[in-house]
Design a protein around this motif. Structure first.
Motif, PDB file in Angstrom:
ATOM      1  N   PHE A 157      25.708  25.273  25.685  1.00  0.00           N
ATOM      2  CA  PHE A 157      25.440  23.963  25.099  1.00  0.00           C
ATOM      3  C   PHE A 157      25.039  24.148  23.636  1.00  0.00           C
ATOM      4  O   PHE A 157      24.441  25.169  23.275  1.00  0.00           O
ATOM      5  CB  PHE A 157      24.295  23.247  25.820  1.00  0.00           C
ATOM      6  N   LEU A 158      25.333  23.149  22.830  1.00  0.00           N
ATOM      7  CA  LEU A 158      24.851  23.123  21.452  1.00  0.00           C
ATOM      8  C   LEU A 158      23.746  22.085  21.373  1.00  0.00           C
ATOM      9  O   LEU A 158      23.922  20.935  21.773  1.00  0.00           O
ATOM     10  CB  LEU A 158      25.977  22.773  20.480  1.00  0.00           C
ATOM     11  N   TRP A 159      22.595  22.502  20.853  1.00  0.00           N
ATOM     12  CA  TRP A 159      21.434  21.612  20.722  1.00  0.00           C
ATOM     13  C   TRP A 159      21.229  21.331  19.238  1.00  0.00           C
ATOM     14  O   TRP A 159      21.028  22.240  18.443  1.00  0.00           O
ATOM     15  CB  TRP A 159      20.199  22.284  21.315  1.00  0.00           C
ATOM     16  N   ILE A 160      21.283  20.042  18.875  1.00  0.00           N
ATOM     17  CA  ILE A 160      21.110  19.641  17.481  1.00  0.00           C
ATOM     18  C   ILE A 160      19.876  18.761  17.367  1.00  0.00           C
ATOM     19  O   ILE A 160      19.756  17.759  18.085  1.00  0.00           O
ATOM     20  CB  ILE A 160      22.344  18.864  16.948  1.00  0.00           C
ATOM     21  N   SER A 161      18.974  19.127  16.484  1.00  0.00           N
ATOM     22  CA  SER A 161      17.763  18.339  16.230  1.00  0.00           C
ATOM     23  C   SER A 161      17.927  17.639  14.887  1.00  0.00           C
ATOM     24  O   SER A 161      18.160  18.290  13.867  1.00  0.00           O
ATOM     25  CB  SER A 161      16.522  19.244  16.212  1.00  0.00           C
ATOM     26  N   ARG A 162      17.794  16.310  14.890  1.00  0.00           N
ATOM     27  CA  ARG A 162      17.966  15.522  13.660  1.00  0.00           C
ATOM     28  C   ARG A 162      16.800  14.562  13.490  1.00  0.00           C
ATOM     29  O   ARG A 162      16.147  14.173  14.461  1.00  0.00           O
ATOM     30  CB  ARG A 162      19.248  14.685  13.704  1.00  0.00           C
ATOM     31  N   PHE A 163      16.588  14.147  12.233  1.00  0.00           N
ATOM     32  CA  PHE A 163      15.684  13.038  11.973  1.00  0.00           C
ATOM     33  C   PHE A 163      16.403  11.737  12.321  1.00  0.00           C
ATOM     34  O   PHE A 163      17.516  11.486  11.836  1.00  0.00           O
ATOM     35  CB  PHE A 163      15.274  12.986  10.500  1.00  0.00           C
ATOM     36  N   GLY A 196      28.726  13.758   4.992  1.00  0.00           N
ATOM     37  CA  GLY A 196      29.777  13.984   5.986  1.00  0.00           C
ATOM     38  C   GLY A 196      29.489  15.159   6.885  1.00  0.00           C
ATOM     39  O   GLY A 196      30.235  16.149   6.857  1.00  0.00           O
ATOM     40  N   PRO A 197      28.430  15.099   7.694  1.00  0.00           N
ATOM     41  CA  PRO A 197      28.106  16.234   8.565  1.00  0.00           C
ATOM     42  C   PRO A 197      29.035  16.303   9.776  1.00  0.00           C
ATOM     43  O   PRO A 197      29.729  15.342  10.103  1.00  0.00           O
ATOM     44  CB  PRO A 197      26.666  15.927   9.003  1.00  0.00           C
ATOM     45  N   SER A 198      29.032  17.453  10.422  1.00  0.00           N
ATOM     46  CA  SER A 198      29.816  17.616  11.646  1.00  0.00           C
ATOM     47  C   SER A 198      29.105  18.612  12.547  1.00  0.00           C
ATOM     48  O   SER A 198      28.254  19.376  12.105  1.00  0.00           O
ATOM     49  CB  SER A 198      31.230  18.116  11.323  1.00  0.00           C
ATOM     50  N   VAL A 199      29.480  18.579  13.813  1.00  0.00           N
ATOM     51  CA  VAL A 199      28.928  19.482  14.827  1.00  0.00           C
ATOM     52  C   VAL A 199      30.045  20.427  15.240  1.00  0.00           C
ATOM     53  O   VAL A 199      31.141  19.982  15.602  1.00  0.00           O
ATOM     54  CB  VAL A 199      28.414  18.688  16.041  1.00  0.00           C
TER      55      VAL A 199
END
Length: 821
Positions: free
Chosen positions: A82-88, A380-383
């Protein structure tokens, strides 16, 4: 969470992924279902997930029972990546000194869920160190790269069918876990954060989709010095935690080549045949595969199996939607160069009737979010999959006020030659074109393309004054440069394109990164073809890449256009001198208000400063041409001596003289009681200190061994004589020059007597000041200046010029003979 049962079972999942998930849930990794047992701590399912539970089915089923949250994890998803992304999601003003925004990513990490005895363990998993499982060395890679355990959960219950596990995630999601926190160590130190206040922290929402989980946490920290609302002694922020299921079989990666610009991921391959661990870099890109491979091989345009689709945010103003959609789909021109048609699509947000499952938080949907914020920006972010570089999802963020920045620069930079720009009420078609190109730029990032700052130097400066040339080729070779507006065109030039557009480099880069190579069965097998494409175009500046980092390459700068920076800045400055006297008429006289005039005049000073900065980079500049050993030439070539000397001469005439043209009385006397002189001093000193920076002087000193007949001593002599020209001529020294000359002495004191950080400057050019020629040059030139000032004293009357000269002599004496404490 809503107050009703939410089911995603009817969601429209791509067939391949739906089948994969369904098959995986139907079986366990070891073909054995966990058997219910009377183990300590494991309860009956119905005792944990009661009838009062509010459940959301998806990747994991999320249950809310009272104030507790549970994950029900299928056994088949244990050991999956899994990819875990933490964002504001939301944050206070000023956090991170304004360099972070809502939507900014804090951390990305790969994780895996594992079972250990009566616990479910969440661990990080890294592909930075890698070896194929079939190789014996893979055992050593695992043993010597053991990953941290992020959290351990007691198993609360088994699933109804015993094919999964229920864990209580309440404490996990309400705890201050550093790996997922929005406050890094520096922020905690700066704001004096003591702890998370659990009484004011809670789970805001938790949602499950077929391929991802989305959790929002509302956290409040005790902080002695918060960035805003200081009286509260608190920092409140909302974090968004995304967990995305990665494909079971990673996409075949494409090896990165630093001669073409792509964002990339890095791995250390311990299974390499090289005599050391082999560092590999893979580009980040979407998975595009042709529906008809044979037709693709024949050179026909073929649709991809799965196109890239962006949905517009429902909040997007209707009048702007056509421009945003056109900005996305403009990339189809470049994808056709790579053999694909209809590769990227933009769609209006579906209605509930059209797609009841549509949700911007669902990883299956990439969305262009329209954010109601005063921030002037777009991103322009991406995962992407850290195993292969495959881009999984992307959300473009457009902030509402961003068009104001573009309107202002349109007026200032093109207003002299462009009648449409001479107003605060920019025509909608012009604004729409600007927005279209910004969206294209941000989508370019989401396709994997970084900034290419070298592309703006690919075109000869005088070619940019041709309407035919600019309409066909634009103002830079790529949309990915910071070359936003055409400031070179002069009044009278016809049919000029003033706004950037997609360029030839974009076609080249998309073809290089996305063309499907069906006969290459590995990343390594693609390399000969990919290298051949680069070598074929390496001599053409249109196809070169430069990141702009380092600040030493005058061909790789932000906000510049044209190959000749001196000529381009001369044209730009000539236009600015025409705009400045008209600024009042175009703003305050129309609005009966000074706010826009004040804002635009401040930005005009910034534009002037930018044109100066472009020329500064020539001095001590080094051209970078990215090459491989099988190509002729050198990677680094110093700027020619005559160009460096001519650049400094230009700066003495255009940056360091008294800029009377900027003193527009109807502006300066209406926007501030007294700031004009200080504004000019500040800008001039910035560029003076930049010229006299240790890293630039280090490059100039190195010219001596590179047989470039212009070194640090030549530069300082030329600069000093120009800055102090009145002392040689006996002319009166006005207030701007007096300020500049004092700043010159301050900078010389800094270089001679202060101890800057050792070894490397902020730009990374190595220099040890105390053991270099820098202090010898400063000492010698100050002694010469001291003699000249003494001989000039008698030429000045008892006025400010004389007092200034007397003061300068005292200052130089203190610099040469500092008092040791």
């Amino acid at each position: 969470m809503t107050a009703t049962h939410i089911s995603c079972s009817g969601s429209k999942v791509p067939q391949q992924l739906q089948t994969e998930v369904t098959n995986e849930v139907a079986k366990t990794e070891n073909n054995e279902k966990p058997k219910p047992a009377a183990r300590s701590g494991i309860r009956n399912y119905g005792d944990v997930i009661t009838k009062e539970a509010i459940s959301d089915e998806g990747l994991f089923t999320i249950h809310k029972v009272g104030d507790k949250y549970y994950y029900e994890i299928p056994d088949s998803l244990l050991q999956r990546d899994f990819l875990w992304i933490s964002r504001f999601a939301n944050l206070p003003s000023g956090l991170g000194n304004g360099y972070v925004n809502a939507g900014s990513s804090v951390n990305e990490q790969m994780v895996v869920w594992q079972k250990f005895e009566n616990k479910i363990v969440l661990k990080t998993k890294s592909y930075n160190a890698f070896a194929a499982d079939s190789l014996p060395i893979s055992l050593s890679v695992q043993a010597n790269n053991y990953q941290p355990t992020l959290y351990a959960f007691d198993i609360a219950a088994l699933s109804k069918d015993s094919a999964g596990f229920v864990i209580d995630v309440t404490k996990f999601l309400t705890s201050d876990i550093k790996a997922f926190s929005g406050l890094d160590a520096e922020m905690r130190k700066n704001y004096k954060v003591s702890k998370l206040d659990e009484s004011r922290s809670f789970i805001y929402s938790a949602k499950s989709f077929p391929l991802n989980l989305e959790v929002k946490q509302d956290f409040t920290y005790d902080a002695a010095e918060p960035p805003s609302n200081s009286a509260t002694g608190s920092i409140s922020l909302m974090m968004n935690q995304s967990m995305v299921l990665l494909p079971k079989v990673p996409m075949q990666p494409r090896l990165n080549d630093y001669r073409v610009g792509y964002f990339n991921i890095r791995q250390i391959d311990y299974g390499s045949e090289a005599l050391k661990a082999d560092e590999k870099s893979y580009i980040r890109r979407w998975r595009l595969e042709p529906k008809d491979v044979e037709a693709y091989k024949r050179g026909e345009l073929v649709e991809p199996v799965k196109p890239i689709v962006y949905y517009l945010d429902p909040a997007t103003p209707v009048k702007l939607r056509p421009y945003i959609k056109a900005g996305v789909e403009q990339w189809n021109k470049a994808f056709e160069t790579a053999g694909f048609k209809n590769a990227i699509l933009a769609k209006d947000p579906p209605s509930p009737a059209e797609d009841p499952d549509f949700n911007p938080e669902d990883v299956r949907y990439s969305v262009i979010r329209y954010v109601a914020s005063t921030t002037r920006n777009a991103v322009g972010p991406s995962v992407s999959d850290p195993r292969s570089g495959e881009i999984i999802e992307s959300d473009i963020i457009w902030y509402h006020n961003h068009l104001r920045s573009y309107r202002n620069r349109y007026l200032l930079e093109t207003g002299a030659a462009n009648p449409n720009a001479r107003t605060l009420d920019t025509p909608l078609d012009d604004l729409g074109e600007m927005m279209l190109e910004v969206i294209t730029h941000e989508v370019g990032h989401a396709l994997g393309l970084p900034h290419n700052m070298k592309a703006s130097a690919a075109y000869p400066t005088d070619s940019l004054r041709s309407g035919k040339f600019t309409q066909e080729y634009g103002i830079a070779a790529t949309i990915m440069d910071y070359a936003r507006y055409h400031y070179v065109a002069q009044p009278g030039d016809k049919n000029i394109r003033f706004v950037r557009q997609l360029g030839p480099y974009d076609h080249y880069a998309i073809n290089w990164g996305y063309r499907f190579l069906p006969d290459a069965k590995s990343a390594e097998a693609e390399v000969p073809t990919l290298s051949k494409w680069i070598n074929e175009k390496s001599a053409n500046p249109i196809y070169q890449f430069g990141s702009g980092s380092g600040g030493y390459d005058p061909e790789s700068q932000t906000e510049g256009i044209g190959a000749d920076v001196i000529k381009s800045s001369t044209y730009g400055l000539a236009n600015l001198k025409k705009v400045a006297p008209k600024l009042y008429d175009w703003t305050a006289s129309k609005t009966n208000d000074y706010d826009d005039l004040d804002e635009l005049y401040g930005e005009l000073l910034g534009v002037w400063s930018r044109y100066i900065g472009h020329v500064v980079t020539n001095v001590g500049g080094v051209h970078e041409n990215r090459l491989k050993p099988d190509q002729a030439g050198f990677i680094y070539t110093p700027v020619a001596a005559r160009t460096q000397a001519a650049s400094l001469d230009w700066l003495l005439k255009n940056a360091f003289t008294s800029p009377e043209w900027l003193n527009q009385t109807n502006i300066s006397r209406n926007i501030h009681h007294a700031s004009y002189v200080e504004n000019i001093r500040s800008l001039q000193v910035r560029h003076l200190n930049n010229l006299l920076s240790p890293d630039r002087m280090a490059r100039l000193m190195e010219n001596e061994v590179n047989n470039v007949n212009y070194n640090a001593l030549d530069m300082v002599r030329q600069l000093q004589r120009g800055i102090w020209s009145e002392v040689y001529s006996g002319a009166k020294i006005d207030i701007y020059r007096r300020n500049l000359q004092k700043a010159y002495l301050d900078r010389m004191h800094h270089l001679l007597n202060e101890e800057p950080p050792r070894s490397r400057s902020s730009y990374g050019t190595p220099v040890e000041i105390s053991q270099s020629d820098i202090r010898s040059i400063v000492w010698g030139e100050l002694v010469k200046l001291q003699r000249q000032l003494k001989s000039a004293q008698s030429r000045y009357a008892n006025d400010l010029s004389r007092y200034h000269v007397d003061d300068a002599l005292v200052r130089i004496d203190k610099i040469l003979n500092p008092v040791k404490s």
